[in-house]
Design an enzyme around this catalytic site. Structure first.
Site, PDB file in Angstrom:
ATOM      1  N   TYR A 101       0.866  -1.183   0.000  1.00 14.10           N
ATOM      2  CA  TYR A 101       0.000   0.000   0.000  1.00 14.10           C
ATOM      3  C   TYR A 101       0.900   1.229   0.000  1.00 14.10           C
ATOM      4  CZ  TYR A 101      -3.030   3.677   1.873  1.00 14.10           C
ATOM      5  OH  TYR A 101      -3.714   4.861   2.052  1.00 14.10           O
ATOM      6  N   GLU A 189      -3.262   7.473  -4.107  1.00 14.31           N
ATOM      7  CA  GLU A 189      -3.215   6.235  -3.326  1.00 14.31           C
ATOM      8  C   GLU A 189      -3.162   5.028  -4.253  1.00 14.31           C
ATOM      9  OE1 GLU A 189      -5.881   5.000   0.388  1.00 14.31           O
ATOM     10  OE2 GLU A 189      -6.789   4.343  -1.480  1.00 14.31           O
TER      11      GLU A 189
END
Ligand code: GDP
Ligand code: MN
Length: 380
Positions: A101, A189
């Site tokens: 992530y 993101e």
């Protein structure tokens, strides 16, 4: 402005972020043709501005054209927690060794971008932060210095990134930082950023939010805006150049100046009411802008009463009164209006309103009195 995954990827592609081959489609036939061109297996991905599409059935891997057709048919039109799927992104499927992530957000309290990296990709970051806080590495970037190579190494080390891909992960974060600053994003993101069996680091998913206030500096990004699922009142207000934010309540609010409108919302809430919107007509609002404002406020079917709270400075109260009278003539509202006008030319304004004798318009002298009155009218 939140971008759909595929539009975010188009932006990332301009900077050379590693991505899988893909194509967008808005019909089943287009989707199957795109899959045939990409080559199977292909991931069929619902394009909606909400996460957790996988769990909701909005992401399927098609092994052949028949499956591509089946999944495209099922996913187009699907409702994912209130978001209807109008478009698909078809992407070459991959095998996955690891899911990481990575994100860059603007941290207002620190007045700096915050970079986050975790080796627990794929799941929601809130869950990672709660359950595995040690697996989430974070650091702020000094905007004047920019993102440095040592920061990339530190993030990778702290997050526990596998040694052989540290270079690629660091390079990708540096590129994401470049996108973040050059495109004036408030969020970039990548969840997940995957490591393939060939040990390639690729952005599998993308979530990009651009700063609406900087859009005038990026005319080439205007086409990324898709208002298909935008709120109808907010779209209408934007077209009319008004500063409007829709809220959940039933009392329409009109005011001049962001500070006054914010306090109006508070006073209405304190009086036991719920505002239906924030609307700042700005300083020096002319009759035309007032008509447009009333139109937007009333187009929200939840509105049961409207509060006009104007403090005349640059804005002349008589001009506001004229605008309201004009709006009444054009729109013939059926809900009551409470009007509090104070400041420049307020005497003329009150006289204009009294002479016009508009049905269902109530003048109040104070902000508190006006709030109490409008709450009462909305309830009755
Ligand atoms: P989200 O659920 O809306 O965040 O959508 P993502 O694009 O992040 O996909 C969700 C999950 O689907 C990923 O975390 C992967 O586990 C899985 N997934 C997506 N694409 C592929 C793929 O090409 N291959 C494999 N094996 N899994 C995939
Ligand atoms: Mn994701």
């Amino acid at each position: 402005m939140d971008l759909l995954e595929y539009k975010g990827k188009h932006v990332l592609a301009r900077y050379g972020v590693a991505l899988f081959k893909g194509k967008e489609a808005s019909t089943v036939d287009e989707a199957v043709a795109a899959c045939d061109e990409i080559g199977y297996p292909v991931v069929v991905k619902a394009q909606v501005k909400i996460g957790g599409r996988g769990k909701a059935g909005g992401i399927k891997i098609a092994e052949n054209a028949d499956e591509a057709r089946e999944y495209a048919t099922n996913i187009l039109g699907m409702d994912i927690r209130g978001h209807v799927v109008h478009e698909l992104w078809l992407q070459e499927a991959t095998d996955i060794d690891s899911e990481y992530y990575a994100a860059i957000v603007f941290d207002r309290s620190a007045k700096a971008p915050l970079v986050m990296l975790s080796t627990q990709g794929g799941m929601e970051i809130e869950q990672v932060a709660a359950e595995h806080p040690e697996a989430l590495a974070t650091l702020h970037v000094d905007p004047l210095v920019g993102f440095q190579a040592y920061q990339a190494r530190r993030l990778c080390f702290e997050a526990g990134v596998e040694a052989d891909v540290v270079r690629q992960v660091g390079d990708m974060i540096a590129t994401l930082y470049e996108v973040f600053t050059k495109e004036e994003a408030t969020l970039v993101e990548i969840n997940p950023m995957v490591v393939t069996p060939a040990r390639r680091v690729v952005a599998l998913d993308a979530k990009v939010t651009l700063d609406d206030n900087s859009m005038f500096r990026h005319p080439d990004n205007a086409h990324l805006d898709d208002s298909t699922d935008a709120d109808p009142q907010e779209t209408m207000a934007k077209e009319r150049g008004l500063t409007y934010v829709k809220l959940d309540g039933d009392i329409g609010i009109f005011g001049n100046g962001a500070g006054l409108v914010m306090s109006t919302l508070d006073v209405v809430a304190a009086a036991g009411g719920a505002p239906a919107n924030f609307l700042d007509a700005g300083g020096g609002a002319k009759a035309e802008a007032i008509v447009a404002s009333v139109e937007v406020i009333l187009s929200n079917p939840n509105v049961k009463a409207v509060l006009f709270n104007v403090f005349g400075g640059i804005t002349r109260c008589d001009e506001v009164a004229r605008g309201l009278i004009e709006a009444y003539g054009i729109l013939q509202p059926t809900v009551p209006f409470v009007v509090r006008l104070d400041g420049t030319n307020d005497v003329e304004a009150r006289k204009l309103l009294a002479d016009a004798a508009l049905p269902n318009v109530f003048a109040e002298k104070t902000m508190d009195g006006a709030a109490a009155r409008v709450v009462e009218l909305a309830k009755s």
